[in-house]
Write a protein that holds these residues in place. Structure first.
Motif, mmCIF file in Angstrom:
data_model
loop_
_atom_site.group_PDB
_atom_site.id
_atom_site.type_symbol
_atom_site.label_atom_id
_atom_site.label_comp_id
_atom_site.label_asym_id
_atom_site.label_seq_id
_atom_site.Cartn_x
_atom_site.Cartn_y
_atom_site.Cartn_z
ATOM 1 N N GLY A 1 18.664 7.462 -3.154
ATOM 2 C CA GLY A 1 18.872 6.980 -1.796
ATOM 3 C C GLY A 1 17.914 5.876 -1.371
ATOM 4 O O GLY A 1 16.919 5.598 -2.046
ATOM 5 N N PRO A 2 18.193 5.235 -0.224
ATOM 6 C CA PRO A 2 17.444 4.051 0.210
ATOM 7 C C PRO A 2 15.979 4.316 0.559
ATOM 8 O O PRO A 2 15.138 3.442 0.384
ATOM 9 N N ILE A 3 15.655 5.521 1.049
ATOM 10 C CA ILE A 3 14.260 5.784 1.418
ATOM 11 C C ILE A 3 13.368 5.793 0.180
ATOM 12 O O ILE A 3 12.265 5.238 0.191
ATOM 13 N N VAL B 1 17.182 18.074 16.098
ATOM 14 C CA VAL B 1 17.346 18.590 14.737
ATOM 15 C C VAL B 1 17.880 17.464 13.866
ATOM 16 O O VAL B 1 19.000 16.999 14.070
ATOM 17 N N GLN B 2 17.075 17.002 12.927
ATOM 18 C CA GLN B 2 17.439 15.849 12.098
ATOM 19 C C GLN B 2 17.980 16.308 10.746
ATOM 20 O O GLN B 2 17.295 16.263 9.726
ATOM 21 N N ILE B 3 19.230 16.782 10.762
ATOM 22 C CA ILE B 3 19.894 17.269 9.556
ATOM 23 C C ILE B 3 21.218 16.511 9.406
ATOM 24 O O ILE B 3 21.944 16.342 10.386
ATOM 25 N N PRO B 4 21.558 16.029 8.204
ATOM 26 C CA PRO B 4 22.798 15.269 8.018
ATOM 27 C C PRO B 4 24.048 16.088 8.316
ATOM 28 O O PRO B 4 24.046 17.317 8.181
ATOM 29 N N VAL B 5 25.112 15.374 8.708
ATOM 30 C CA VAL B 5 26.408 15.988 8.998
ATOM 31 C C VAL B 5 27.494 15.237 8.237
ATOM 32 O O VAL B 5 27.521 14.004 8.255
ATOM 33 N N VAL B 6 28.360 15.978 7.559
ATOM 34 C CA VAL B 6 29.563 15.375 6.974
ATOM 35 C C VAL B 6 30.767 16.099 7.562
ATOM 36 O O VAL B 6 30.662 17.254 7.995
ATOM 37 N N SER B 7 31.893 15.403 7.610
ATOM 38 C CA SER B 7 33.119 16.037 8.106
ATOM 39 C C SER B 7 34.233 15.837 7.084
ATOM 40 O O SER B 7 34.282 14.817 6.392
ATOM 41 N N ARG C 1 45.093 19.930 2.919
ATOM 42 C CA ARG C 1 44.280 19.692 1.730
ATOM 43 C C ARG C 1 43.281 18.581 2.039
ATOM 44 O O ARG C 1 43.606 17.641 2.773
ATOM 45 N N PRO C 2 42.049 18.661 1.491
ATOM 46 C CA PRO C 2 41.025 17.641 1.769
ATOM 47 C C PRO C 2 41.512 16.245 1.392
ATOM 48 O O PRO C 2 41.989 16.029 0.276
ATOM 49 N N ARG C 3 41.446 15.323 2.349
ATOM 50 C CA ARG C 3 41.879 13.946 2.094
ATOM 51 C C ARG C 3 40.706 12.983 2.020
ATOM 52 O O ARG C 3 40.689 12.052 1.217
ATOM 53 N N GLU C 4 39.682 13.218 2.882
ATOM 54 C CA GLU C 4 38.547 12.302 2.942
ATOM 55 C C GLU C 4 37.325 13.020 3.510
ATOM 56 O O GLU C 4 37.454 13.942 4.312
ATOM 57 N N ILE C 5 36.142 12.585 3.055
ATOM 58 C CA ILE C 5 34.895 13.129 3.585
ATOM 59 C C ILE C 5 34.133 11.997 4.258
ATOM 60 O O ILE C 5 33.900 10.952 3.641
ATOM 61 N N PHE C 6 33.766 12.187 5.532
ATOM 62 C CA PHE C 6 32.958 11.204 6.253
ATOM 63 C C PHE C 6 31.489 11.620 6.204
ATOM 64 O O PHE C 6 31.169 12.797 6.361
ATOM 65 N N GLY C 7 30.600 10.641 6.004
ATOM 66 C CA GLY C 7 29.170 10.927 5.973
ATOM 67 C C GLY C 7 28.454 10.061 4.964
ATOM 68 O O GLY C 7 29.041 9.156 4.357
ATOM 69 N N ASP C 8 27.170 10.320 4.773
ATOM 70 C CA ASP C 8 26.332 9.553 3.848
ATOM 71 C C ASP C 8 26.938 9.581 2.447
ATOM 72 O O ASP C 8 27.158 10.656 1.881
ATOM 73 N N PRO C 9 27.228 8.398 1.848
ATOM 74 C CA PRO C 9 27.855 8.346 0.517
ATOM 75 C C PRO C 9 27.057 9.082 -0.550
ATOM 76 O O PRO C 9 27.624 9.745 -1.419
ATOM 77 N N LYS C 10 25.730 8.981 -0.493
ATOM 78 C CA LYS C 10 24.881 9.649 -1.473
ATOM 79 C C LYS C 10 25.074 11.162 -1.410
ATOM 80 O O LYS C 10 25.230 11.837 -2.428
ATOM 81 N N ILE C 11 25.092 11.706 -0.201
ATOM 82 C CA ILE C 11 25.264 13.150 -0.019
ATOM 83 C C ILE C 11 26.668 13.571 -0.427
ATOM 84 O O ILE C 11 26.864 14.596 -1.083
ATOM 85 N N ARG C 12 27.668 12.753 -0.057
ATOM 86 C CA ARG C 12 29.053 13.085 -0.413
ATOM 87 C C ARG C 12 29.216 13.201 -1.920
ATOM 88 O O ARG C 12 29.870 14.117 -2.417
#
Length: 414
Positions: A53-55, A352-358, A366-377
């Protein structure tokens, strides 16, 4: 030493703690390692943006020097890392994770102190008042590794965590040798105070001092012909010099910050029929598996009608009102951008600084797409889908239970 490929080869293939420093010698980051050489070498990989990741990329741009402290075991590296993070407060350790999700070892101020693992959030909310805490060690960035470490420590130095002193009947941990018998009077206040002092030295990273203390106590016991006590102290000395930390070795194969094996995810979903019997649920995935004992159900109370984002916000607010529940490293929300933004708003207000994906579904759910940080996905794709799938299943199940318990009233005839 200067941070480059040639110097990294000089690092030992042994456990320890490593330090990244800037050109002025300021410590930027502290990490632990099963193998110092392998761990530090991993920071020179070409795909570091993708894998870390970038950090971490930013850290590597500023890191000019490397230093280290070798340890005899991974367990000691875990303890030392926490001690140095507390002492030095390196900039890039705190940037990687919210302080509220760090873990601490807490020793209470009681006649027979308890030894507990607590999160920063629990301490801030004074689950145990500050005046009742004698020692606090940490922060430990990874809760799962800390829990494994405490299992090893407790075998060497049995301690009290839950049982009541003098209750008469030995607690379960006393029966299996993990509590010294505070509950049934098998250990005196003075002897237990020695155990607490030993733990204090160990968590301060003072292993040499601890060994000298134990050797002195062993000789004193032998001199008084207290041979059983001397033999027990000898066992502790041997255990410290030959720490068996295979479980920690297994857990150290991933990244320090987001380890695929140790991450905890919470999944959320809302269920209703045209706004009726509105419920929400929380599911938990830990170590890649569903942890059903931590699942939670919520009846929506603040409003009636159909509003999924508002219902989600109520569920998250109520969930954050339970500091005794461990915080996850990742929140997984069922829905699109609207649900993700609603969740982020709740977390922002709660600091609370915790990432969120949806997770967005198609017409067949059926799962079509995941939104959120690409690295975490990419890193946690399967676990994200498992958390979401479990949340949907659990929400539908709970909704049906409520609907069957409170049947819909038939429409009145005109």
């Amino acid at each position: 030493m200067v941070f480059n490929g040639d110097n990294i080869k000089k690092l030992p293939d042994e456990p320890g703690v490593y330090f990244f420093l800037d050109e002025n010698g300021q410590v930027l980051y502290v990490g632990k390692a099963t193998s110092l050489q392998s761990r530090v070498k991993s920071y020179l990989q070409k795909d570091i943006l993708e894998s870390r990741g970038p950090i971490i990329v930013q850290l590597m741009e500023k890191a000019k020097k490397i230093d280290f402290r070798q340890t005899d075991s991974v367990l000691e590296a875990v303890i030392l890392e926490a001690a140095y993070i507390k002492k030095l407060k390196p900039r890039y350790n705190t940037r990687e994770k919210s302080d509220k999700s760090f873990n601490y070892v807490v020793i209470t101020k009681e006649e027979f102190p308890r030894v507990l693992i607590m999160r920063e959030r629990e301490l801030l909310m004074e689950k145990i008042p500050a005046k009742n805490i004698k020692y606090r060690f940490g922060p430990f960035p990874q809760g799962t590794i800390l829990r494994e470490a405490m299992k090893i420590v407790r075998k060497i130095f049995p301690f009290r965590d839950k049982c009541a002193p003098g209750q008469g009947k030995p607690c379960f941990n006393a029966q299996i040798g993990l509590c010294p018998g505070v509950c049934n009077g098998r250990i005196t206040k003075a002897e237990y105070a020695k155990t607490i002092h030993h733990l204090k030295l160990f968590f301060e990273g003072k292993k040499k001092t601890l060994l000298k203390t134990l050797e002195r106590e062993m000789k004193e016991a032998a001199k008084k012909q207290e041979f059983e006590k001397a033999q027990e102290t000898k066992r502790k000395i041997f255990a410290l010099r030959h720490i068996q930390d295979v479980s920690l070795l297994k857990r150290q194969n991933g990244d320090d910050e987001f380890d695929q094996q140790t991450i905890r995810l919470e999944g959320y979903d809302i269920a209703h029929v045209s706004g009726k019997f509105l419920v929400g649920v929380m599911t938990v995935i830990e170590n890649g598996e569903a942890k059903k004992s931590d699942y939670r159900k919520f009846r929506i109370k603040s409003f009636s009608g159909s509003n999924d984002t508002r219902a989600l916000q109520e569920v998250l607010n109520r969930r954050l009102g339970h500091p005794e529940w461990p915080l996850p490293e990742l929140f997984v929300i069922d829905g699109g951008k609207a649900q993700q933004n609603a969740a982020l708003e709740v977390l922002r207000e709660a600091d609370v600084q915790i990432p969120v994906v949806s997770v967005v579904k198609d017409e067949h759910h059926r799962p079509r797409e995941i939104f959120g940080d690409p690295k975490i996905r990419r890193a946690y794709h399967d676990q994200i889908l498992l958390a979401n799938s479990e949340a949907h299943r659990f929400a539908v199940q709970y909704h049906r239970q409520i609907r069957e318990k409170i049947p819909d009233k038939p429409a009145k005839r005109k």
